[in-house]
Design a protein around this motif. Structure first.
Motif, PDB file in Angstrom:
ATOM      1  N   VAL A  28     102.808 122.588  87.767  1.00 36.48           N
ATOM      2  CA  VAL A  28     104.045 123.318  88.058  1.00 36.48           C
ATOM      3  C   VAL A  28     104.761 123.600  86.745  1.00 36.48           C
ATOM      4  O   VAL A  28     104.345 123.156  85.674  1.00 36.48           O
ATOM      5  CB  VAL A  28     104.968 122.516  89.004  1.00 36.48           C
ATOM      6  CG1 VAL A  28     104.354 122.356  90.381  1.00 36.48           C
ATOM      7  CG2 VAL A  28     105.323 121.156  88.403  1.00 36.48           C
ATOM      8  N   ASP A  29     105.876 124.308  86.836  1.00 41.77           N
ATOM      9  CA  ASP A  29     106.681 124.552  85.640  1.00 41.77           C
ATOM     10  C   ASP A  29     107.505 123.330  85.258  1.00 41.77           C
ATOM     11  O   ASP A  29     107.563 122.952  84.094  1.00 41.77           O
ATOM     12  CB  ASP A  29     107.616 125.751  85.869  1.00 41.77           C
ATOM     13  CG  ASP A  29     106.851 127.050  86.026  1.00 41.77           C
ATOM     14  OD1 ASP A  29     105.981 127.333  85.186  1.00 41.77           O
ATOM     15  OD2 ASP A  29     107.117 127.776  87.002  1.00 41.77           O
ATOM     16  N   THR A  30     108.153 122.721  86.261  1.00 44.03           N
ATOM     17  CA  THR A  30     109.026 121.572  85.984  1.00 44.03           C
ATOM     18  C   THR A  30     108.853 120.506  87.058  1.00 44.03           C
ATOM     19  O   THR A  30     108.846 120.817  88.250  1.00 44.03           O
ATOM     20  CB  THR A  30     110.509 122.006  85.931  1.00 44.03           C
ATOM     21  OG1 THR A  30     110.680 122.947  84.861  1.00 44.03           O
ATOM     22  CG2 THR A  30     111.418 120.807  85.685  1.00 44.03           C
ATOM     23  N   ILE A  31     108.698 119.257  86.616  1.00 39.97           N
ATOM     24  CA  ILE A  31     108.699 118.108  87.510  1.00 39.97           C
ATOM     25  C   ILE A  31     110.061 117.433  87.404  1.00 39.97           C
ATOM     26  O   ILE A  31     110.525 117.125  86.305  1.00 39.97           O
ATOM     27  CB  ILE A  31     107.587 117.105  87.151  1.00 39.97           C
ATOM     28  CG1 ILE A  31     106.208 117.724  87.376  1.00 39.97           C
ATOM     29  CG2 ILE A  31     107.735 115.817  87.961  1.00 39.97           C
ATOM     30  CD1 ILE A  31     105.067 116.872  86.865  1.00 39.97           C
ATOM     31  N   GLY A  50     113.029 131.456  89.399  1.00 42.14           N
ATOM     32  CA  GLY A  50     111.634 131.874  89.328  1.00 42.14           C
ATOM     33  C   GLY A  50     110.665 130.812  88.881  1.00 42.14           C
ATOM     34  O   GLY A  50     109.470 131.090  88.712  1.00 42.14           O
ATOM     35  N   GLN A  51     111.138 129.584  88.660  1.00 47.52           N
ATOM     36  CA  GLN A  51     110.224 128.507  88.285  1.00 47.52           C
ATOM     37  C   GLN A  51     109.588 127.897  89.531  1.00 47.52           C
ATOM     38  O   GLN A  51     110.154 127.934  90.610  1.00 47.52           O
ATOM     39  CB  GLN A  51     110.981 127.412  87.520  1.00 47.52           C
ATOM     40  CG  GLN A  51     111.345 127.789  86.114  1.00 47.52           C
ATOM     41  CD  GLN A  51     111.318 126.580  85.188  1.00 47.52           C
ATOM     42  OE1 GLN A  51     110.845 125.505  85.541  1.00 47.52           O
ATOM     43  NE2 GLN A  51     111.814 126.771  83.975  1.00 47.52           N
ATOM     44  N   ARG A  52     108.418 127.316  89.336  1.00 46.08           N
ATOM     45  CA  ARG A  52     107.802 126.533  90.407  1.00 46.08           C
ATOM     46  C   ARG A  52     108.008 125.064  90.067  1.00 46.08           C
ATOM     47  O   ARG A  52     107.604 124.605  88.986  1.00 46.08           O
ATOM     48  CB  ARG A  52     106.315 126.843  90.540  1.00 46.08           C
ATOM     49  CG  ARG A  52     105.746 126.312  91.850  1.00 46.08           C
ATOM     50  CD  ARG A  52     104.308 126.723  92.057  1.00 46.08           C
ATOM     51  NE  ARG A  52     103.904 126.436  93.427  1.00 46.08           N
ATOM     52  CZ  ARG A  52     102.652 126.458  93.857  1.00 46.08           C
ATOM     53  NH1 ARG A  52     101.679 126.770  93.019  1.00 46.08           N
ATOM     54  NH2 ARG A  52     102.367 126.187  95.108  1.00 46.08           N
ATOM     55  N   CYS A  53     108.632 124.320  90.986  1.00 50.52           N
ATOM     56  CA  CYS A  53     109.048 122.956  90.687  1.00 50.52           C
ATOM     57  C   CYS A  53     108.509 121.963  91.705  1.00 50.52           C
ATOM     58  O   CYS A  53     108.264 122.300  92.862  1.00 50.52           O
ATOM     59  CB  CYS A  53     110.574 122.859  90.655  1.00 50.52           C
ATOM     60  SG  CYS A  53     111.361 123.941  89.445  1.00 50.52           S
ATOM     61  N   LEU A 191     111.514 126.505 100.929  1.00 44.09           N
ATOM     62  CA  LEU A 191     111.290 127.869 101.417  1.00 44.09           C
ATOM     63  C   LEU A 191     111.037 128.838 100.264  1.00 44.09           C
ATOM     64  O   LEU A 191     110.322 129.831 100.411  1.00 44.09           O
ATOM     65  CB  LEU A 191     112.496 128.347 102.239  1.00 44.09           C
ATOM     66  CG  LEU A 191     112.675 127.708 103.609  1.00 44.09           C
ATOM     67  CD1 LEU A 191     113.978 128.189 104.253  1.00 44.09           C
ATOM     68  CD2 LEU A 191     111.496 128.047 104.524  1.00 44.09           C
ATOM     69  N   ARG A 192     111.610 128.540  99.101  1.00 48.18           N
ATOM     70  CA  ARG A 192     111.435 129.399  97.924  1.00 48.18           C
ATOM     71  C   ARG A 192     110.180 129.022  97.132  1.00 48.18           C
ATOM     72  O   ARG A 192     109.982 129.518  96.022  1.00 48.18           O
ATOM     73  CB  ARG A 192     112.680 129.332  97.040  1.00 48.18           C
ATOM     74  CG  ARG A 192     113.924 129.940  97.679  1.00 48.18           C
ATOM     75  CD  ARG A 192     115.169 129.680  96.840  1.00 48.18           C
ATOM     76  NE  ARG A 192     116.363 130.240  97.462  1.00 48.18           N
ATOM     77  CZ  ARG A 192     116.915 131.407  97.130  1.00 48.18           C
ATOM     78  NH1 ARG A 192     116.358 132.155  96.186  1.00 48.18           N
ATOM     79  NH2 ARG A 192     118.006 131.833  97.734  1.00 48.18           N
TER      80      ARG A 192
END
Length: 503
Positions: A28-31, A50-53, A191-192
Motif C-alpha cells: 500500500v502507500d501508507t500503513i 488518492g492514497q491506498r492505505c 468504501l474509498r
C-alpha cells in the motif's frame, strides 16, 4: 467493543462494530498502526487524497483512549495559551490557536461528507476559579485568549451547579460520540478502497531508502512508502518514552431526569482539576464528569479516585444514578505541545504523541499535519509540533520532574528485599507484586480463585508494574505500558507481553 481495562465507558453501549476488510493487500502507500481517532482520521484523509492505505490495530477500533475519552472538541488546551506564549513565543502560540479554531468545523465537514450520526453538538466551555489563588491564573488565561483572538467573555453566571469565584465563557467548542464518529469514518475509508486489519500486533518493521516493511505477530508482511504510529505513544525504546509522562483520568456518566437548561462544558482550576459536561445518547441525557488524574501506576488503590469523583458529583450536581465509571490514559509532553510529524532520523516513519488531555483536537489536527507532510505540502503547524524540535531549555524543569520518579522506580525495583510470598492472602479479583526467590512476581487471583503468576518486570525498560485495582490491569509506573491479568500487552511503549512464571 472491548477497551483496555475492565471498566466500561458510556460509549461502549453503542452497537457500532467493525470487522477486518475482506481483501487486504500486501503493498500500500501508507500503513497506519492504531485505529483510534488519529489513525482513522488520517486514513480517511489520505484515502480521500488518492492514497491506498492499510490500518492495523492490535485490538478493536477505538479500544484505547478514544473509547475512554470524554469527547471534548476544544480550541484551547490543558497547557493554557499564556503558558504557550511564555514557552514558545507569541507567534508560535498564534499558530496553535489559529489551527485549533478550525477543528470543530473540520469534524463537522467529515460528519456532513459521510452522513454521520454521532450526537455532534456545538456549545461553550466555562472555565472557573473556585479559590482566590486561582483568580490571577484565570485572568492570565483570559488575557491570552483576548490577545490570540480566542472568542470568549467574562461571565457572572454559569450553567452548572458548582460554586465559583470568577468564570470565563470560551465560545466555539463541540462534542460528539467518539466511537460512532470513527466507526463511520472507518466505513467510508473502506468504501474509498482502504483496508483495516484488527486484532493484529506489529512485531517489527524495517525502513529502507524508499519504503518500510512491517511484519505482524502472525508472520504476514506488508510493504508501504510510509508508516505512521498512531498508537498514542510510539512502541519500543525511543526518546518519546521520556519526553511524555503517562497519566490516568477518571470519569463517570450520571443519568439525568431531563435535559439541562443549556448544553455546556466546564472545568475548574483545581489540581487535580474537575471537568464536566452534558451529553444526550439515544434520547437519554447524562452528566459526564471527570478528574482526579494521577500518573499511571502511582495510585495504590485506583478505586479511590472514583470514590472521590462520586463524592464531588453528589455534592455539586443533581442526578438519578451513576450508570458507568471508567478511566483512560493520556500522555503529558514535557513542554506542553505534542510531537506530530516525522520520527527523528526516519524519512518514511511518522508519529503522533503527547496530546495531554486534548486528544480529540490534536488527533484531528494530526491527520492534516501528517497527510500534508506525506504529500510534501506546507502545513503551518507542522514545524511548531515537530518531533525533532529542540525546546529543552523551556521544558527542562518539567522533564526532570516527570522522570525523577522513573529513576527511583528503576533503582528500587532492582534492589527490593526478599520477603515471603503471600499468595494465600490474595482475595478473588486482587493482584499484588510479591518478591519470591529474588524475583518480582505479579500475582493475581481471578474470580474463580485461580492464581495467575507473571514476571512483574515490564519488558520495555525493566520497571516493576503495579496492579490497577479498578481496571484489573498491570500498569508500568515509568512509561505507561499496560497489560491484562494474563500478561497480554494492552498499551505501548512495550512491544512484548509480561512473561509467565512457574513457581
Amino acid at each position: 467493543m472491548k477497551r483496555d481495562g475492565t471498566n466500561k465507558s458510556i460509549w461502549q453501549n453503542d452497537s457500532s462494530f467493525l470487522q477486518n476488510t475482506t481483501e487486504i493487500p500486501d503493498t500500500v502507500d501508507t500503513i497506519i498502526v492504531g485505529a483510534g481517532l488519529t489513525g482513522i482520521s488520517l486514513a480517511y484523509e489520505l484515502q480521500k487524497r488518492g492514497q491506498r492505505c492499510l490500518v492495523i490495530e492490535q485490538h478493536s477500533i477505538g479500544s484505547g483512549t478514544t473509547g475512554g475519552t470524554t469527547a471534548h472538541i476544544n480550541n484551547f488546551f490543558d497547557v493554557s495559551y499564556d503558558q504557550l506564549i511564555s514557552r514558545f513565543g507569541l507567534d508560535a502560540a498564534s499558530v496553535v490557536a489559529e489551527n485549533a479554531a478550525k477543528v470543530v468545523d473540520r469534524v463537522a465537514e467529515n460528519i456532513e461528507e459521510c452522513g454521520i450520526s454521532c450526537d455532534f453538538d456545538r456549545c461553550s466551555f466555562y472555565l472557573l476559579s473556585t479559590e482566590e489563588k486561582h483568580d490571577k491564573q484565570l485572568s492570565d488565561i483570559f488575557d491570552a485568549h483576548q490577545e490570540l483572538g480566542v472568542h470568549g467573555r467574562q461571565v457572572t453566571e454559569i450553567p452548572f451547579t458548582v460554586p465559583f469565584r470568577e468564570a470565563i465563557e470560551i465560545e466555539g467548542q463541540a462534542q460528539f460520540h467518539p466511537l460512532r464518529y470513527i466507526t463511520a469514518l472507518a466505513h467510508e475509508f473502506e468504501l474509498r478502497g482502504g483496508a483495516i486489519l484488527l486484532n493484529t500486533r506489529i512485531s517489527s518493521h524495517q525502513s529502507s531508502v524508499e519504503s518500510v516493511e512491517v511484519q505482524t505477530e502472525f508472520g504476514r508482511k506488508f510493504t508501504a512508502k510510509n508508516l505512521v504510529w498512531a498508537t498514542h505513544i510510539p512502541p519500543g525504546i525511543t526518546r518519546f518514552s521520556t519526553m511524555n509522562a503517562p497519566y490516568r483520568s477518571y470519569a463517570l456518566a450520571a443519568k439525568l431526569d431531563g435535559p439541562p437548561l443549556k448544553l455546556a462544558q466546564g472545568a475548574d482550576l483545581h489540581d487535580p482539576y474537575h471537568y464536566f459536561r452534558y451529553h444526550e445518547v439515544n434520547g437519554q441525557w447524562y452528566l459526564i464528569i471527570g478528574g482526579f488524574d494521577h500518573k499511571t501506576g502511582h495510585e495504590q488503590d485506583t478505586e479511590r479516585p472514583f470514590e472521590a469523583l462520586k463524592a464531588y458529583a453528589q455534592d455539586h450536581f443533581v442526578f438519578t444514578e451513576i450508570v458507568e465509571q471508567w478511566s483512560a490514559q493520556y500522555y503529558v509532553p514535557v513542554d506542553g505541545l505534542p510531537y506530530i510529524g516525522r520520527m527523528p532520523g526516519e524519512d518514511h516513519v511518522f508519529i503522533a504523541t503527547g496530546y495531554n488531555g486534548n486528544g480529540m483536537t490534536w488527533g484531528t489536527l494530526a491527520a492534516d499535519i501528517i497527510a500534508d507532510l506525506i504529500d510534501g505540502l506546507e502545513n503551518g503547524l507542522a514545524e511548531t509540533v515537530s518531533p525533532s524540535r529542540l525546546e529543552f531549555t523551556a521544558s527542562a524543569r518539567e522533564f526532570v520532574k516527570e522522570n525523577v520518579d522513573v529513576v527511583f522506580h528503576l533503582i528500587k525495583d532492582r534492589f527490593a528485599a526478599d520477603k515471603k510470598a503471600e499468595l494465600d492472602s490474595l482475595e478473588n479479583g486482587e493482584g499484588k507484586v510479591i518478591v519470591f526467590e529474588g524475583k518480582n512476581v505479579a500475582a493475581y487471583r481471578d474470580d474463580q480463585g485461580a492464581v495467575k503468576l507473571l514476571s512483574a518486570i515490564c519488558p520495555h525498560m525493566g520497571c516493576t508494574v503495579n496492579f490497577n485495582t479498578s481496571e484489573k490491569t498491570w500498569d508500568c509506573p515509568c512509561h505507561g505500558s499496560r497489560f491484562d491479568t494474563d500478561g497480554n500487552l494492552l498499551t505501548a511503549p512495550a512491544t512484548e507481553n509480561l512473561k509467565p512464571i512457574n513457581l
